[in-house]
Design an enzyme around this catalytic site. Sequence first.
Site, short mmCIF file in Angstrom:
data_model
loop_
_atom_site.label_atom_id
_atom_site.label_comp_id
_atom_site.label_asym_id
_atom_site.label_seq_id
_atom_site.Cartn_x
_atom_site.Cartn_y
_atom_site.Cartn_z
N ASP A 57 -9.34 22.76 42.92
CA ASP A 57 -8.45 22.67 41.76
C ASP A 57 -8.13 21.22 41.44
OD1 ASP A 57 -5.85 23.37 40.07
OD2 ASP A 57 -6.87 25.27 40.43
N ASP A 58 -7.05 21.01 40.73
CA ASP A 58 -6.63 19.71 40.21
C ASP A 58 -6.57 18.65 41.32
OD1 ASP A 58 -5.52 17.77 38.69
OD2 ASP A 58 -3.73 18.89 38.10
N TRP A 62 -10.98 26.09 33.28
CA TRP A 62 -10.64 25.20 32.15
C TRP A 62 -9.16 25.36 31.88
CZ3 TRP A 62 -14.15 23.15 27.99
CH2 TRP A 62 -13.44 22.63 26.91
N CYS A 75 -7.45 29.02 31.42
CA CYS A 75 -6.15 28.84 32.05
C CYS A 75 -5.34 27.96 31.12
CB CYS A 75 -6.35 28.15 33.40
SG CYS A 75 -4.81 27.80 34.26
N GLY A 122 -1.68 26.58 32.07
CA GLY A 122 -0.48 26.70 32.88
C GLY A 122 -0.30 28.18 33.22
N ASP A 168 -5.96 35.21 25.35
CA ASP A 168 -6.20 35.88 24.07
C ASP A 168 -7.68 36.22 23.94
OD1 ASP A 168 -7.59 33.52 22.75
OD2 ASP A 168 -5.66 32.61 23.21
N ASP A 227 0.86 31.49 36.22
CA ASP A 227 1.10 30.62 37.38
C ASP A 227 2.04 31.30 38.37
OD1 ASP A 227 -0.53 28.54 36.86
OD2 ASP A 227 0.99 27.20 36.05
N GLU A 245 -3.05 38.95 59.59
CA GLU A 245 -3.19 38.72 58.14
C GLU A 245 -4.66 38.53 57.77
OE1 GLU A 245 1.03 36.64 56.80
OE2 GLU A 245 -0.45 35.43 57.87
C1 DGJ Z 1 -1.82 24.93 36.05
C2 DGJ Z 1 -2.65 26.06 36.55
O1 DGJ Z 1 -2.24 27.26 36.03
C3 DGJ Z 1 -2.61 26.05 38.06
O2 DGJ Z 1 -3.30 27.15 38.56
C4 DGJ Z 1 -3.22 24.76 38.53
O3 DGJ Z 1 -4.57 24.73 38.18
C5 DGJ Z 1 -2.48 23.59 37.94
N1 DGJ Z 1 -2.35 23.70 36.52
C6 DGJ Z 1 -3.16 22.29 38.29
O4 DGJ Z 1 -2.59 21.22 37.68
#
Ligand code: DGJ
Length: 730
Positions: A364-365, A475, A524, A526, A532, A546, A612
Amino acid sequence: MILHDEPSGLFTLHTRATAYQMKVDEHRVLLHTYYGPKIPDQDLSGLLLRTDRGFSPNPYEAGADRTYSLDVMPQEYSTCGVGDFRLPSIELELPSGSHTCDLRYCGCEMRPGKYALEGLPAFFGGGAETLILRLEDAAAQVEVLLYFSVFEELDLITRAVEVRNVGEREVRLCRCASLCLDLPRGDLDFITFNGRHLMERRLERAPLRSGVQSVGSTRGASSHQHNPFVMLCDRSAGEDAGLCYGAMLLYSGNFEAAAERSQFETTRLVMGIHPYHFCWTLAPGGTFTAPEAALVCSPDGFGQMSRQFHRAIRDHLIRDPYRGRRRPVLINNWEATYFDFTANKLCEIAEEAAALGIELFVMDDGWFGRRDDDSSGLGDWFVNREKLPGGLEALVPRINRLGMSFGIWVEPEMVSEDSQLYRDHPDWALQVPGRAPARGRGQLVLDFSRQDVRDHIYGQLRTVLSSAPITYVKWDMNRSLCDVWSAALPARRQGEVYHRFVLGVYDLLERLRRDYPELLLEGCCGGGGRFDGGMLYYTPQIWCSDNSDAIDRLSIQYGTSFCYPPEAMGAHVSAVPNQQNGRVTPIQTRGIAAMSGAFGYELDLSKCTSEEKACIRRQVRSYQEHYDLIHSGDYYRLAAPGEAGPFAAWAHVSPDRERALVSLVTGGTGAAQPFRRLRLKGLDPAGRYRVNGGETLWSGGLLMSEGYPLPVPEGDYQALQLYFQAADSQ
Ligand code: DGJ
C-alpha cells in the site's frame, strides 16, 4: 423487445417483467406514458387526464386548448423555460442570452445491440436492443438524441443523452441530465444511500414530500456522502414484495439525483451530472454526451431489483478478463504497517500470508518518492530506495517465490507540494488564480482535465509497471476537489473542468486496461468515496470503506448490495481492537463479514496466535471453495443489520437453487435469549437440503416458511455460516 407503432407515435420497451412506454403527441412532444409491471400491448396515453390548470401555461400551438400544458403532462426529457416548472433535464444558454429549451420529436432509429459511449463507461452486450429518439429545438438549432437499450432478461433499461449544436453559433449547455422519469403518483418513498467517510451508503427511506428532494455530490467524486444510485418505491414495498424502481448513474464525479413531488401529486426523478459549476460550450457541430443511467423496475420488491442489477453489472459492465474470473485472496499491509515498513517487513508478512493460502500481496501507500507520512511524495511515482533498496526488481521476485502475486497502491490524481512533480510543475495542480488552494489530507489535486498532466503521470506508472511482474493496482483518491480551475482552459470554459477531470480519470484507467489487460484494478477513494457504476467499468472491485470493523461493515455492505454485487466490494479482515472504532470481534466473525466480498486480509499476521492463523487458513479455503456461489450466486438479504433485529443475515444461492451459503452475524449478547429461526429465501420449495453436510434432510419450503433454528449465541458479535446443499446434488 422494442416496439414502435408509427401511426399512434408509441414506443414500448418490453423487458421480461416490465414495460416502458413513450408517445409522440399531436404537438410532437415526447410524453412518458408508462413504466411498471408488464402490460398488454396498448396505448396507455388514455390514462392521462387533461383539464385546465390555473397558472400552467399552454404552448402557443395548443391554441385555445387550455387543457394542454407541459407543466402537468409526463415528459420523457423535461425542458426548461417554456412552460414546465418541474425539474428540468436540460438547460441551454443561447447566443441571445436566453436559457430556454423546447424539444420536439423529429425521428427515430432502432438497432440491434447496445450503443457505446466514447470515453465514458457503459453497459455492453450483444443481447440488447437500442432505440434512438431524435428531438430538436428548432429555434436553438440544437438536437437531443435520447438513447435507450433494453436488456430484456435483466429488466434493465439503459439511457444516455447526446446534445448536438446543429446551428452556426456557439451554444452553452448548463444542465444535461442522463435520465428523467415521470411517474403518475406522488405517494412513493425515496430511498437513498448516504453517509460519510468510514460510514458509507447507509440506506435512508422517506416518503416523498411536496417539492424537490435531492442527493448529490459537488466534491468531484461520487462521494462517501451520497451514492449515484437511488430508488423510488411503493410505500408498502419491501425486500420481497412491492413495486420499486432503482436508478443508477454510471458516473464518478459530481452528480445530482432529485425527486420532485409536483402540485398534482405526480413524481419526477431527474439524475445526471450536477449542474453546480457545469457549463459546456458547444461549438457549431459540437456534441456533448451525458453519462449513462440505468433503470430496473421490480414488481417483486427490492431483492429482485438488486439481483437484476448484480447480474447486469457482472455480465455487462465488468469487462474481461475479470468478468466472472476468480479474484485472488489478498493481504494488504496498510493497517499492518501504515507508512512504516521495509522490504524485509513486507516479506515477513507475505511469508506468513503465503503459508495460510493467501494469493496476492499488496504493497500500500508509502513505497514511492519521499513518502514517510502523508505530507509528501505524491506525484513522484518512483521507488523509494531507502525503504526498498533493491527496488521492485528485487522485492517482487521475493514475493513471487513464496507463490504469491504482487500488487501496488497508487494515487495518480494527487500531488504533494513537497514533491519533485510539484516543484517542477506547480501549475499542474487545480487552483484558482489569486487564491491559495485548500489542502485535503495535506495534498493538492492534479489537473486531470489536461492531457499533458495525464501523459506525464502515465509515463511514470508505466515505468513502474514495466519494472516487475505487477498483477494488481489499487487506485486511490484521498481528497475532494475544490479550487477547481484549469490553467489550460479560457475563462468561459471553466465550467467544463469538473467533467473533463472525470473524463481524464477514465482515460487513464482505460489506457492502463489497454496496455496491461491482465492487471486487476481495485478502485478506492479513502475507502468507498467513489463506489459507483462508472468506476466498476474500469476497476472490477472497489475498496468498500476505510472502516474495516466487521460490525460497521455489515450495514455498509448491506447498503452497497442494493445496487452492486458482493464481489465488487473489497472487504478485509483486520486486527482487533479495530483501528477505526476500537471494537473487538472474533476472527471468525471478521472472516464471515469480509468473505461476502472481494476477500482479503489487512493485518500483521506475525502478531496472530496459532489459533487465529488456523482460523484464517480455514477461511481462505472456505472462500475458495464457495467462490462461485459468492461471486455468481443470487444474493438474498435475509435480515438487515443494525436496529432492525438481533442479527444480520444474507445468502448466496446458486442459480439452480441446489446450493446456498448463508451467513449470519449477531449483535450484542444478552441473557435468556428467545428461540430464533432464520427464514431462508431463494431455495427450491420442493427440494430437500442437507445443512453443513449433516444427515437430516430439510424441506426447502419449510426452511423458507418456518426457518432454520439458530443456536443461542454466547458472547457478542458471533457469526455462523451454514451451507445448504440439495440432497440429490453432487
Ligand atoms: C485510503 C485507503 O482507503 C486506505 O486503504 C489506504 O490505501 C490509504 N488511503 C493509504 O494512504
